[in-house]
Design a protein around this motif. Sequence first.
Motif, mmCIF file in Angstrom:
data_model
loop_
_atom_site.group_PDB
_atom_site.id
_atom_site.type_symbol
_atom_site.label_atom_id
_atom_site.label_comp_id
_atom_site.label_asym_id
_atom_site.label_seq_id
_atom_site.Cartn_x
_atom_site.Cartn_y
_atom_site.Cartn_z
ATOM 1 N N LYS A 171 5.322 -17.155 -0.639
ATOM 2 C CA LYS A 171 4.213 -17.018 -1.589
ATOM 3 C C LYS A 171 3.574 -15.645 -1.484
ATOM 4 C CE LYS A 171 3.005 -21.952 -1.615
ATOM 5 N NZ LYS A 171 1.967 -22.951 -1.244
ATOM 6 N N TRP A 172 3.365 -15.183 -0.238
ATOM 7 C CA TRP A 172 2.745 -13.878 -0.030
ATOM 8 C C TRP A 172 3.652 -12.766 -0.555
ATOM 9 C CZ3 TRP A 172 -2.007 -12.444 0.859
ATOM 10 C CH2 TRP A 172 -2.893 -13.345 1.469
ATOM 11 N N ALA A 173 4.971 -12.897 -0.335
ATOM 12 C CA ALA A 173 5.915 -11.877 -0.784
ATOM 13 C C ALA A 173 5.963 -11.816 -2.310
ATOM 14 C CB ALA A 173 7.301 -12.171 -0.216
ATOM 15 N N ILE A 174 5.963 -12.978 -2.960
ATOM 16 C CA ILE A 174 5.962 -13.022 -4.425
ATOM 17 C C ILE A 174 4.669 -12.406 -4.962
ATOM 18 C CG2 ILE A 174 5.875 -14.561 -6.424
ATOM 19 C CD1 ILE A 174 7.753 -16.439 -4.903
ATOM 20 N N LYS A 175 3.554 -12.723 -4.311
ATOM 21 C CA LYS A 175 2.263 -12.159 -4.714
ATOM 22 C C LYS A 175 2.298 -10.630 -4.608
ATOM 23 C CE LYS A 175 -2.717 -12.497 -3.669
ATOM 24 N NZ LYS A 175 -2.968 -11.105 -3.235
ATOM 25 N N ALA A 176 2.866 -10.126 -3.517
ATOM 26 C CA ALA A 176 2.949 -8.672 -3.326
ATOM 27 C C ALA A 176 3.794 -8.033 -4.422
ATOM 28 C CB ALA A 176 3.544 -8.367 -1.951
ATOM 29 N N THR A 213 26.188 -8.312 17.844
ATOM 30 C CA THR A 213 27.408 -7.516 17.919
ATOM 31 C C THR A 213 27.385 -6.275 17.030
ATOM 32 O OG1 THR A 213 28.454 -8.764 16.132
ATOM 33 C CG2 THR A 213 28.744 -9.618 18.377
ATOM 34 N N GLY A 214 26.396 -6.200 16.152
ATOM 35 C CA GLY A 214 26.359 -5.115 15.186
ATOM 36 C C GLY A 214 27.059 -5.471 13.893
ATOM 37 N N LYS A 215 27.790 -6.594 13.897
ATOM 38 C CA LYS A 215 28.494 -7.046 12.698
ATOM 39 C C LYS A 215 27.585 -7.944 11.862
ATOM 40 C CE LYS A 215 32.277 -5.071 14.109
ATOM 41 N NZ LYS A 215 32.750 -3.825 13.453
ATOM 42 N N LEU A 216 27.892 -8.022 10.564
ATOM 43 C CA LEU A 216 27.100 -8.848 9.661
ATOM 44 C C LEU A 216 27.183 -10.324 10.024
ATOM 45 C CD1 LEU A 216 27.926 -7.235 6.204
ATOM 46 C CD2 LEU A 216 25.743 -7.147 7.403
ATOM 47 N N GLN A 217 26.032 -10.991 9.935
ATOM 48 C CA GLN A 217 25.960 -12.427 10.159
ATOM 49 C C GLN A 217 25.801 -13.132 8.816
ATOM 50 O OE1 GLN A 217 23.034 -12.933 13.737
ATOM 51 N NE2 GLN A 217 22.337 -11.216 12.507
ATOM 52 N N LYS A 218 25.911 -14.452 8.830
ATOM 53 C CA LYS A 218 25.688 -15.210 7.604
ATOM 54 C C LYS A 218 24.214 -15.120 7.239
ATOM 55 C CE LYS A 218 26.460 -19.672 5.367
ATOM 56 N NZ LYS A 218 27.005 -21.045 5.505
ATOM 57 N N ALA A 219 23.933 -14.733 6.010
ATOM 58 C CA ALA A 219 22.553 -14.524 5.572
ATOM 59 C C ALA A 219 21.880 -15.832 5.179
ATOM 60 C CB ALA A 219 22.525 -13.563 4.395
ATOM 61 N N LYS A 220 20.572 -15.861 5.323
ATOM 62 C CA LYS A 220 19.758 -16.967 4.820
ATOM 63 C C LYS A 220 19.602 -16.775 3.300
ATOM 64 C CE LYS A 220 18.853 -17.809 9.219
ATOM 65 N NZ LYS A 220 19.513 -18.909 9.951
ATOM 66 N N THR A 221 19.254 -17.838 2.613
ATOM 67 C CA THR A 221 19.132 -17.734 1.149
ATOM 68 C C THR A 221 17.717 -17.377 0.686
ATOM 69 O OG1 THR A 221 18.768 -20.125 0.990
ATOM 70 C CG2 THR A 221 21.043 -19.337 0.739
ATOM 71 N N GLY A 222 16.838 -17.042 1.631
ATOM 72 C CA GLY A 222 15.474 -16.653 1.259
ATOM 73 C C GLY A 222 15.441 -15.443 0.353
ATOM 74 N N ILE A 223 16.367 -14.491 0.550
ATOM 75 C CA ILE A 223 16.424 -13.296 -0.281
ATOM 76 C C ILE A 223 16.684 -13.672 -1.735
ATOM 77 C CG2 ILE A 223 18.874 -12.978 0.349
ATOM 78 C CD1 ILE A 223 16.416 -10.227 -0.729
ATOM 79 N N ALA A 224 17.560 -14.647 -1.957
ATOM 80 C CA ALA A 224 17.878 -15.077 -3.318
ATOM 81 C C ALA A 224 16.686 -15.792 -3.950
ATOM 82 C CB ALA A 224 19.092 -16.003 -3.309
ATOM 83 N N ARG A 225 16.048 -16.649 -3.184
ATOM 84 C CA ARG A 225 14.889 -17.376 -3.705
ATOM 85 C C ARG A 225 13.784 -16.393 -4.100
ATOM 86 N NH1 ARG A 225 13.822 -22.669 -3.437
ATOM 87 N NH2 ARG A 225 15.496 -22.995 -1.940
ATOM 88 N N LEU A 226 13.554 -15.388 -3.258
ATOM 89 C CA LEU A 226 12.521 -14.389 -3.544
ATOM 90 C C LEU A 226 12.876 -13.589 -4.802
ATOM 91 C CD1 LEU A 226 9.955 -12.893 -2.741
ATOM 92 C CD2 LEU A 226 11.325 -11.469 -1.208
#
Length: 209
Positions: free
Chosen positions: A97-102, A120-133
Motif C-alpha cells: 500500500k505504501w509503495a503504491i501510494k509513493a 551464490t551470486g546467481k539469480l534466485q526465484k523471484a517473489k511475485t510482489g514486483i508484478a503485483r506492484l
Amino acid sequence: MAYPIGKRIIPPIVKLLWVNEINGLDNLPKQGPFIIAANHSSYMDHFMMSLLVPYLNKKIHFLAKKEHFNNIFKSLWHNYAGAIPIDRESGGQETLKWAIKALNEGKIVGIHPEGTRSLTGKLQKAKTGIARLALLSKAPVLPIGLIGTFEILPKGKCIPKFKKAAIKIGKPMYFKQYYNKKINKRILREVTTKIMKEIARLSNQKYNF
C-alpha cells in the motif's frame, strides 16, 4: 539535511571505488513514477543503485526488510535512502500500500524481486510482489542488471573488497495488456518472469525458474 548532502557525497565515492561501467542511462524515464527492479546479491546493490540519483534528481525509495531499521548503521542508510520497511511476517500488504501510494505521488520505488540476497551470486526465484506492484500501480518497471557486487561484498562479509562492478540499465517495461484482466497467480508469475528474464539478460545470467 542528510539527503541533499548525502546524494552529493555518496554516489561519487561509490563510483570512484567500485564502479567501472554504467550502461543505459538513456533508458532512464525523464518524468513520472516508475519501479526500479534489480538482482540482489550484496548490500552493495543499494549503493550501486544510488548512483542513478544524480541523473534522476529524485530520491529512490527502496523496499527493505524492517529488521534493517533495528541496526543503527543500516537504519541511517535506509532513512537516507527513503526506504519503505517490509514486514515479511504480515505478507507485506501494508508495504504494498505504501509503495503504491509513493508511485501515485510520482515517486520512484526500488525493489529486489528476489526478496533477499543470493548466497551464490546467481539469480534466485523471484517473489511475485514486483508484478503485483507493477499491475496495481500501472507504473513501468525499469530493469537493472548489477554485475560484480557479489565479488565486492558477499553475504556474511562486512568489509567490501576493492573490486569493480557494472550497472546495466534496460528499457522501461510496460504491462498494459494485463491492466484490464483479473490478477491471478498465473498472471503474477508470468509478469515476474518477464521482468526477471530481462534482469538476467542485463546481468549476463540465466533465469531458469
